[in-house]
Design an enzyme around this catalytic site. Structure first.
Site, PDB file in Angstrom:
ATOM      1  N   HIS A 188       0.837  -1.194   0.000  1.00 46.60           N
ATOM      2  CA  HIS A 188       0.000   0.000   0.000  1.00 46.60           C
ATOM      3  C   HIS A 188       0.869   1.239   0.000  1.00 46.60           C
ATOM      4  CE1 HIS A 188      -3.234   2.780   1.048  1.00 46.60           C
ATOM      5  NE2 HIS A 188      -4.007   1.840   0.549  1.00 46.60           N
ATOM      6  N   ASP A 233      -8.082  -5.668  -0.245  1.00 48.99           N
ATOM      7  CA  ASP A 233      -8.552  -6.452  -1.383  1.00 48.99           C
ATOM      8  C   ASP A 233      -8.260  -7.943  -1.253  1.00 48.99           C
ATOM      9  OD1 ASP A 233      -9.738  -4.357  -2.771  1.00 48.99           O
ATOM     10  OD2 ASP A 233      -7.785  -3.647  -3.429  1.00 48.99           O
TER      11      ASP A 233
HETATM   12  N1  COA Z   1       3.943  -7.598  -4.708  1.00 47.27           N
HETATM   13  C1  COA Z   1       5.267  -7.644  -4.860  1.00 47.27           C
HETATM   14  N2  COA Z   1       6.085  -6.601  -4.634  1.00 47.27           N
HETATM   15  C2  COA Z   1       5.511  -5.452  -4.229  1.00 47.27           C
HETATM   16  C3  COA Z   1       4.127  -5.333  -4.043  1.00 47.27           C
HETATM   17  C4  COA Z   1       3.350  -6.459  -4.306  1.00 47.27           C
HETATM   18  N3  COA Z   1       2.029  -6.426  -4.159  1.00 47.27           N
HETATM   19  N4  COA Z   1       3.844  -4.079  -3.630  1.00 47.27           N
HETATM   20  C5  COA Z   1       5.005  -3.428  -3.565  1.00 47.27           C
HETATM   21  N5  COA Z   1       6.006  -4.258  -3.943  1.00 47.27           N
HETATM   22  C6  COA Z   1       7.414  -3.946  -3.982  1.00 47.27           C
HETATM   23  C7  COA Z   1       7.715  -2.926  -5.049  1.00 47.27           C
HETATM   24  O1  COA Z   1       7.919  -3.551  -6.304  1.00 47.27           O
HETATM   25  C8  COA Z   1       8.933  -2.310  -4.496  1.00 47.27           C
HETATM   26  O2  COA Z   1      10.013  -3.212  -4.668  1.00 47.27           O
HETATM   27  P1  COA Z   1      11.451  -2.716  -5.106  1.00 47.27           P
HETATM   28  O3  COA Z   1      11.866  -1.744  -4.045  1.00 47.27           O
HETATM   29  O4  COA Z   1      12.245  -3.966  -5.149  1.00 47.27           O
HETATM   30  O5  COA Z   1      11.247  -2.075  -6.448  1.00 47.27           O
HETATM   31  C9  COA Z   1       8.671  -2.260  -3.017  1.00 47.27           C
HETATM   32  O6  COA Z   1       7.765  -3.324  -2.775  1.00 47.27           O
HETATM   33  C10 COA Z   1       8.065  -0.984  -2.507  1.00 47.27           C
HETATM   34  O7  COA Z   1       6.918  -0.671  -3.206  1.00 47.27           O
HETATM   35  P2  COA Z   1       6.118   0.643  -2.846  1.00 47.27           P
HETATM   36  O8  COA Z   1       6.909   1.832  -3.227  1.00 47.27           O
HETATM   37  O9  COA Z   1       5.691   0.563  -1.430  1.00 47.27           O
HETATM   38  O10 COA Z   1       4.830   0.535  -3.761  1.00 47.27           O
HETATM   39  P3  COA Z   1       3.949   1.723  -4.316  1.00 47.27           P
HETATM   40  O11 COA Z   1       3.553   2.638  -3.233  1.00 47.27           O
HETATM   41  O12 COA Z   1       4.591   2.342  -5.503  1.00 47.27           O
HETATM   42  O13 COA Z   1       2.671   0.907  -4.835  1.00 47.27           O
HETATM   43  C11 COA Z   1       0.776  -0.483  -4.674  1.00 47.27           C
HETATM   44  C12 COA Z   1       1.601   0.589  -3.996  1.00 47.27           C
HETATM   45  C13 COA Z   1      -0.479  -0.716  -3.868  1.00 47.27           C
HETATM   46  C14 COA Z   1       0.372  -0.025  -6.085  1.00 47.27           C
HETATM   47  C15 COA Z   1       1.617  -1.772  -4.759  1.00 47.27           C
HETATM   48  O14 COA Z   1       1.896  -2.215  -3.460  1.00 47.27           O
HETATM   49  C16 COA Z   1       0.941  -2.855  -5.567  1.00 47.27           C
HETATM   50  O15 COA Z   1       1.064  -2.886  -6.782  1.00 47.27           O
HETATM   51  N6  COA Z   1       0.173  -3.778  -4.896  1.00 47.27           N
HETATM   52  C17 COA Z   1      -0.534  -4.816  -5.618  1.00 47.27           C
HETATM   53  C18 COA Z   1      -1.853  -4.303  -6.143  1.00 47.27           C
HETATM   54  C19 COA Z   1      -2.844  -4.059  -5.042  1.00 47.27           C
HETATM   55  O16 COA Z   1      -3.067  -4.905  -4.196  1.00 47.27           O
HETATM   56  N7  COA Z   1      -3.504  -2.902  -5.106  1.00 47.27           N
HETATM   57  C20 COA Z   1      -4.525  -2.535  -4.165  1.00 47.27           C
HETATM   58  C21 COA Z   1      -4.049  -1.429  -3.299  1.00 47.27           C
HETATM   59  S1  COA Z   1      -5.182  -1.103  -1.995  1.00 47.27           S
END
Ligand code: COA
Length: 370
Positions: A262, A313
């Protein structure tokens, strides 16, 4: 802005403060609060209609206001004939979110307040949108299944959603569970769809345009679309023993695991404990406790492997499945609830408007001759 000033830049607007809002606050310390009330406390305690009112008006409704609101929502539930005709004209194979986006846009044509931007007109449009997104989602689904729409007008929105799918009066426990889910999904500060809605509203575009923008932004799997994708993943994993290997394989390929991570919560989504409780309750009730075990195992593995926690979710997807809601409708269902937050934000934006127009850092060619 002077050309020599170096603006602060944060990819994905991570951590950027993009506006002020009195509607909702979210952080790792206090969790999620709607107008000051903690969601963990209120989610199962008050009906979604009260939450929607709170978001739109700033205070909990009085008994008289509750009655008036219920009456207004009921009055808007039926779809105009032209709207049903539009739904029937759409291809049967159209994805449910595409259908909802198209229908939300068309609904503007049937709203006598379209094109008016004052506070009162926006409130009236909010009521119609709140009521009719549920009607178009469920009617559209039935039509795509070759059935006639079944629209209940008198009951709560959660009850109407369930009736709208089956044409039968839903059991009370199902309505209560869906009502709590609606409460959990109703609002979440400057998430992508809400922010998109505010950007559109800030041009003084109509509330329907802002909601259509929001529906478009919600669809993607990094936002609202995650709840449909999470169910595909859970079905693929199938049992808790398979979760660890499944996750490791995907992480090795640098895939995103749906339902995890998140932008704001870094220590866990404050809505998850309530949704996890619903999964336990519903799983036991319908004799399918394994989905909770799969989710818990995924949670354990993701924390160990990536230090990431489940978001709403992950746990919502199996609860909706156990409520016998087709997973194609998971994201439209989310929209039927979040429209309360979207409308509250459009009203707030237009009540005190300044166009949202950020800058970018130019990374293209240096100035050159033709
Ligand atoms: N699965 C695997 N890796 C994940 C991840 C996931 N669901 N969410 C974050 N990461 C990884 C990123 O790739 C990143 O890795 P890196 O540093 O090796 O590149 C690291 O964790 C940090 O990510 P972060 O900056 O916290 O993510 P964000 O704020 O840009 O994105 C989301 C947030 C929600 C878009 C992202 O967590 C995601 O895509 N989640 C899956 C989709 C989802 O469940 N969405 C509903 C949100 S309520």
């Amino acid at each position: 802005m002077s050309e020599t000033t170096k603006p602060a830049y944060s990819p994905g607007l991570d951590g950027v403060i993009a506006g002020e809002s009195a509607i909702c606050a979210v952080d790792d310390v206090h969790g999620l609060r709607y107008r000051g009330y903690g969601i963990e406390e209120m989610a199962a305690k008050v009906p979604f209609e009260d939450v929607a009112w709170l978001l739109l008006h700033g205070e909990m409704p009085t008994e008289t206001q509750k009655k008036e609101f219920a009456k207004d929502l009921s009055a808007s539930a039926e779809l105009p004939e032209g709207m049903t005709g539009i739904l029937k004209s759409l291809p049967k194979k159209m994805r449910a979110m595409d259908q909802l986006r198209t229908a939300a846009s068309a609904l503007a044509a049937f709203d006598p307040d379209t094109g008016k931007f004052d506070h009162e007109a926006n409130l009236r449009k909010s009521v119609r949108l709140l009521s009719r997104l549920t009607s178009v989602t469920t009617a559209g689904w039935r039509i795509s299944q070759g059935k006639e729409p079944a629209i209940e007008t008198k009951e709560s929105l959660a009850s109407r959603f369930l009736f709208g799918l089956t044409g039968k009066k839903p059991e009370a426990w199902r309505v209560r569970v869906l009502d709590t889910i609606f409460n959990l999904y109703a609002e979440h500060e400057f998430n992508a769809s809400t922010f998109a809605a505010r950007v559109t509203a800030s041009t003084l575009a109509d509330m329907y345009s802002a909601v259509v923008t929001a529906i478009g932004a919600l669809e993607g799997p990094l936002h609202g679309g995650a709840n449909e994708q999470a169910m595909t993943m859970l079905r693929d994993i199938g049992k808790p023993e398979k979760a660890e290997a499944w996750v490791k394989e995907r992480l090795a390929k640098r895939d995103k695991i749906m339902g995890f991570g998140h932008r704001v919560y870094k220590k866990g989504d404050s809505r998850v404990p309530v949704m996890r409780g619903l999964l336990k309750e519903v799983g036991e009730r319908v004799g399918q406790p394994k989905w909770l075990e799969v989710c818990l195992e995924l949670d354990r593995v993701m924390e160990k492997e990536k230090g990431l926690f489940a978001n709403l979710d992950l746990y919502a997807a199996p609860v909706l499945m156990l409520l016998e809601i087709p997973s194609e409708l998971n994201t439209p269902l989310f929209a039927c609830s979040r429209v309360a937050g979207w409308c509250a934000h459009v009203i707030e934006q237009q009540d005190k408007n300044r166009i949202i127009r950020p800058r970018s850092i130019y990374t293209g060619k240096a100035p050159r001759e033709m």
